[in-house]
Every structure is written in structure tokens, then in C-alpha cells.
Design an enzyme around this catalytic site. Sequence first.
Site, PDB file in Angstrom:
ATOM      1  N   ALA A 292      35.735  41.367  33.694  1.00  0.00           N
ATOM      2  CA  ALA A 292      35.050  42.640  33.450  1.00  0.00           C
ATOM      3  C   ALA A 292      36.103  43.671  33.091  1.00  0.00           C
ATOM      4  CB  ALA A 292      34.306  43.062  34.711  1.00  0.00           C
TER       5      ALA A 292
ATOM      6  N   GLY B  53      35.035  37.929  35.468  1.00  0.00           N
ATOM      7  CA  GLY B  53      33.763  37.877  34.733  1.00  0.00           C
ATOM      8  C   GLY B  53      33.811  36.915  33.552  1.00  0.00           C
TER       9      GLY B  53
ATOM     10  N   GLU C  49      33.094  33.615  35.009  1.00  0.00           N
ATOM     11  CA  GLU C  49      31.672  33.627  35.396  1.00  0.00           C
ATOM     12  C   GLU C  49      30.771  33.473  34.169  1.00  0.00           C
ATOM     13  OE1 GLU C  49      32.358  37.347  37.566  1.00  0.00           O
ATOM     14  OE2 GLU C  49      31.415  36.368  39.283  1.00  0.00           O
TER      15      GLU C  49
ATOM     16  N   GLU D  22      39.687  38.473  41.314  1.00  0.00           N
ATOM     17  CA  GLU D  22      39.188  39.813  41.675  1.00  0.00           C
ATOM     18  C   GLU D  22      39.810  40.329  42.966  1.00  0.00           C
ATOM     19  OE1 GLU D  22      37.251  37.283  40.640  1.00  0.00           O
ATOM     20  OE2 GLU D  22      35.604  38.029  39.371  1.00  0.00           O
TER      21      GLU D  22
HETATM   22  N1  CO8 Z   1      40.023  44.828  31.791  1.00  0.00           N
HETATM   23  C1  CO8 Z   1      40.525  45.762  30.947  1.00  0.00           C
HETATM   24  N2  CO8 Z   1      41.649  45.527  30.217  1.00  0.00           N
HETATM   25  C2  CO8 Z   1      42.237  44.344  30.311  1.00  0.00           C
HETATM   26  C3  CO8 Z   1      41.748  43.330  31.148  1.00  0.00           C
HETATM   27  C4  CO8 Z   1      40.581  43.612  31.919  1.00  0.00           C
HETATM   28  N3  CO8 Z   1      40.003  42.696  32.713  1.00  0.00           N
HETATM   29  N4  CO8 Z   1      42.565  42.260  31.059  1.00  0.00           N
HETATM   30  C5  CO8 Z   1      43.522  42.572  30.172  1.00  0.00           C
HETATM   31  N5  CO8 Z   1      43.334  43.836  29.706  1.00  0.00           N
HETATM   32  C6  CO8 Z   1      44.142  44.574  28.743  1.00  0.00           C
HETATM   33  C7  CO8 Z   1      45.453  45.012  29.335  1.00  0.00           C
HETATM   34  O1  CO8 Z   1      45.303  46.193  30.073  1.00  0.00           O
HETATM   35  C8  CO8 Z   1      46.294  45.189  28.097  1.00  0.00           C
HETATM   36  O2  CO8 Z   1      45.966  46.414  27.496  1.00  0.00           O
HETATM   37  P1  CO8 Z   1      47.132  47.408  26.968  1.00  0.00           P
HETATM   38  O3  CO8 Z   1      47.840  46.622  25.915  1.00  0.00           O
HETATM   39  O4  CO8 Z   1      46.376  48.587  26.440  1.00  0.00           O
HETATM   40  O5  CO8 Z   1      47.993  47.683  28.145  1.00  0.00           O
HETATM   41  C9  CO8 Z   1      45.811  44.086  27.178  1.00  0.00           C
HETATM   42  O6  CO8 Z   1      44.515  43.712  27.674  1.00  0.00           O
HETATM   43  C10 CO8 Z   1      46.700  42.863  27.192  1.00  0.00           C
HETATM   44  O7  CO8 Z   1      46.846  42.460  28.545  1.00  0.00           O
HETATM   45  P2  CO8 Z   1      48.278  42.202  29.227  1.00  0.00           P
HETATM   46  O8  CO8 Z   1      49.321  43.054  28.589  1.00  0.00           O
HETATM   47  O9  CO8 Z   1      48.101  42.322  30.701  1.00  0.00           O
HETATM   48  O10 CO8 Z   1      48.519  40.676  28.778  1.00  0.00           O
HETATM   49  P3  CO8 Z   1      49.385  39.591  29.539  1.00  0.00           P
HETATM   50  O11 CO8 Z   1      49.473  38.425  28.604  1.00  0.00           O
HETATM   51  O12 CO8 Z   1      50.644  40.181  30.058  1.00  0.00           O
HETATM   52  O13 CO8 Z   1      48.503  39.184  30.833  1.00  0.00           O
HETATM   53  C11 CO8 Z   1      46.458  38.593  31.985  1.00  0.00           C
HETATM   54  C12 CO8 Z   1      47.269  38.541  30.666  1.00  0.00           C
HETATM   55  C13 CO8 Z   1      47.156  37.723  33.046  1.00  0.00           C
HETATM   56  C14 CO8 Z   1      45.094  38.028  31.663  1.00  0.00           C
HETATM   57  C15 CO8 Z   1      46.369  40.050  32.479  1.00  0.00           C
HETATM   58  O14 CO8 Z   1      45.903  40.855  31.402  1.00  0.00           O
HETATM   59  C16 CO8 Z   1      45.417  40.241  33.631  1.00  0.00           C
HETATM   60  O15 CO8 Z   1      45.763  39.921  34.754  1.00  0.00           O
HETATM   61  N6  CO8 Z   1      44.202  40.773  33.367  1.00  0.00           N
HETATM   62  C17 CO8 Z   1      43.216  41.077  34.398  1.00  0.00           C
HETATM   63  C18 CO8 Z   1      42.556  39.798  34.894  1.00  0.00           C
HETATM   64  C19 CO8 Z   1      41.590  40.145  36.008  1.00  0.00           C
HETATM   65  O16 CO8 Z   1      41.958  40.630  37.062  1.00  0.00           O
HETATM   66  N7  CO8 Z   1      40.300  39.868  35.762  1.00  0.00           N
HETATM   67  C20 CO8 Z   1      39.240  40.168  36.717  1.00  0.00           C
HETATM   68  C21 CO8 Z   1      38.631  41.503  36.402  1.00  0.00           C
HETATM   69  S1  CO8 Z   1      37.471  42.042  37.625  1.00  0.00           S
HETATM   70  C22 CO8 Z   1      36.085  41.168  37.258  1.00  0.00           C
HETATM   71  O17 CO8 Z   1      36.026  40.419  36.311  1.00  0.00           O
HETATM   72  C23 CO8 Z   1      34.926  41.400  38.177  1.00  0.00           C
HETATM   73  C24 CO8 Z   1      33.784  40.471  37.856  1.00  0.00           C
HETATM   74  C25 CO8 Z   1      32.467  41.079  38.181  1.00  0.00           C
HETATM   75  C26 CO8 Z   1      31.351  40.614  37.272  1.00  0.00           C
HETATM   76  C27 CO8 Z   1      31.723  40.615  35.836  1.00  0.00           C
HETATM   77  C28 CO8 Z   1      30.572  40.603  34.893  1.00  0.00           C
HETATM   78  C29 CO8 Z   1      30.978  40.755  33.438  1.00  0.00           C
END
Ligand code: CO8
Length: 258
Positions: free
Chosen positions: A65, A109, A112, A132
Amino acid sequence: MAYETIIVDQVDGIAVITLNRPDALNALNLQLLRELLQALEEADRGEKVRAIIITGSEKAFAAGADITEMADKSFVDVLEEDLFGSEAARFARIRKPIIAAVSGYALGGGCELAMMCDFIIASETAKFGQPEINLGVIAGMGGTQRLTRFVGKAKSMDMHLTGRFMDAAEAERSGLVSRVVPAKKLMEEARGAAMKIAEKSTIVAAAAKESVNRAYETTMAEGLLFERRLFHSMFATEDQKEGMAAFREKREAQFRDR
Ligand code: CO8
């Protein structure tokens, strides 16, 4: 309809929906979820569509998400808007088969969403996770329930509590994905599977989907009864007559969705 966060492509009865927010690794914001649901509902209604594929980019199916969109919401905000509740309910009403073609990250998400599809074909680069807990929340669109049913309690707990990712090989061993293929072959494999489905009767495919899904909702005895009644009802279709006649006549069946 013009979409901004997804790309929809329809060829040979297969609708391919590509999540397309490359700058955010396809993070699922509300706009993307709503566009995805609209595209799914259109494909479900469309007479020409016989199977659906949801995919992302090589780097990410979806990284979860959209954290920036959620970060400042209060408890009352998410409760009042029932965050992700109506989207999950709309997704569950799609009757046509949906394949998730996953490459790269399928996290939170994103994992999921892949699990809400009917089955997952993964590239060797796929990484699944429910991280999460690192953000101070838990899964919110079925992760604790579906992952546990698919891979069992031990691995599900491990992933939800430590936030660790599962690679494609482990995901296949654990029953989360049905096939793993090299990254370059992912869409070819997914289209091949979708084409196989497209050859069948849409009525029978919808019944098979409904019956398998019932296994997650009911007891064995009720599920067996549900399956048997659906099986019986197939004998009311022309496609059952055609399928069995074709077998006897040693020819390919020509299903007409009747
Ligand atoms: N939300 C918003 N932005 C994101 C997300 C995210 N989930 N994941 C990545 N991005 C963005 C980063 O902020 C970054 O943006 P910017 O260049 O502007 O800084 C861009 O995408 C590239 O990401 P990274 O620079 O972090 O790329 P890396 O290759 O270094 O890392 C990862 C990749 C490991 C995937 C890392 O981006 C990461 O850890 N992302 C978050 C993963 C996460 O925690 N996901 C769970 C989110 S919470 C959730 O899903 C709750 C579920 C509830 C129901 C959902 C229904 C839809």
C-alpha cells in the site's frame, strides 16, 4: 476509459492489467486500486475477455500500500473510510479467472493482491513479504489469513513477525505460487496459462473458481456438497454435452459458454 496508474491491454480474449506507478514501485494508492477494480469489472463484464492477468514491472509487482498516502491518517479516518474494505469486497466479486504474474517485489498489499488472484506465476526474481510490522502496522487486505492458509502457520508467522521476504523458490516449495519461470519468460508463461483457460467454457471455469474458493470459506462436508451441486449443475449446460461428445468423437471441444 483513460487510466493513469494502470495499463490495460486486451488480446485474444486475455485482458492484461499492468500496474504502472514505476516511481513508487507500483505502491497501491487509492487511485490505482480504484482504477484496477474498474478495469477488472469491465473485463469481467466484457464478453470477449475469458481470462485476466495482473502484472507489474520487472522490479516490482507492487511494493505494498502507498505508505505516503496512509502515514498521516488517524484511527478514526481509516475506520470511517473502512480502508481497503470495499476494494477487497469488489475484487472478490470478479468471476473470471485472474492470474497474478509476479516479478520482483510483492510486499505488504502487493503480496495480498497477488494472493487475492486465483493463482500466482512468479519469475525467479520474485520476493514475497508482509513487512508491515516494520511500519508499526499489520497486514490489512488478507495477509494474515491468506498467507497462513497457503503456506502454513510457521512460515506465515515468521514472515509477519520478522518481516523477512520469501524468494520465488521458497514460495513455490511452500505452495504460495503455482509455477516459477525465468524473468524473461514470465509473461509468455502467464499468457500461455491464460490461453489454456480461454479455451474452456467460461461457465465451467467460473464454477471451478467458485468451488475452489469455497474450500477457504467452509467445512469439508459443506464444501463437498457445494462442489457436488455445482458439478450436477454443469449437466444443464451445452458445454458439458459438447465436452463429452468431443471426447468420444476424438476431436477438440468447441465450447460456446452455454
Ligand atoms: N509506498 C510508497 N512508496 C513506496 C513504497 C510504498 N509501499 N515502496 C517503495 N516506494 C517508493 C520509495 O519511497 C521510493 O521513492 P523515492 O524514489 O521518491 O524515494 C521508490 O518507491 C523506490 O523505492 P526504494 O528507493 O526504497 O527502492 P529500493 O530498491 O531501495 O527498495 C523496497 C525496495 C525494499 C521494496 C523498499 O522500497 C521498501 O521497503 N518499500 C516498502 C515495502 C513495505 O513496507 N510495504 C508494505 C507497505 S504497508 C502495506 O502494504 C499495508 C497493507 C494493507 C492493505 C493493503 C491494500 C492495498
